[in-house]
Design a protein around this motif. Structure first.
Motif: not given
Length: 72
Positions: A21-38
């Motif tokens: 249930a915890y894993v299902r609540k986690q947002a799934i990040l899509e890879s788009d060729g850019r770092c999701h943080f910087c």
């Protein structure tokens, strides 16, 4: 003896259900060729440019969740 084993089995099943249930609540990040943080350019199969960005992103998301704000 079976009571202890039955309770242990029940507890294990409950822990597995909670973890799923915890894993299902986690947002799934899509890879788009850019770092999701910087936002640095990276290979399309990656989500972060390095471990530091991944860790910082996770810390940021945890802080937002604790504050009751929307988590991406």
């Amino acid at each position: 003896m079976s009571d202890i084993a039955d309770r242990a089995g029940w507890r294990i099943e409950k822990d597995i259900q909670n973890a799923r249930a915890y894993v299902r609540k986690q947002a799934i990040l899509e890879s788009d060729g850019r770092c999701h943080f910087c936002d640095e350019l990276i290979a399309h199969a990656l989500q972060f440019c390095n471990v530091d960005c991944r860790d910082d992103y996770e810390k940021q998301q945890a802080a937002l969740q604790r504050a009751g704000r929307r988590v991406d």
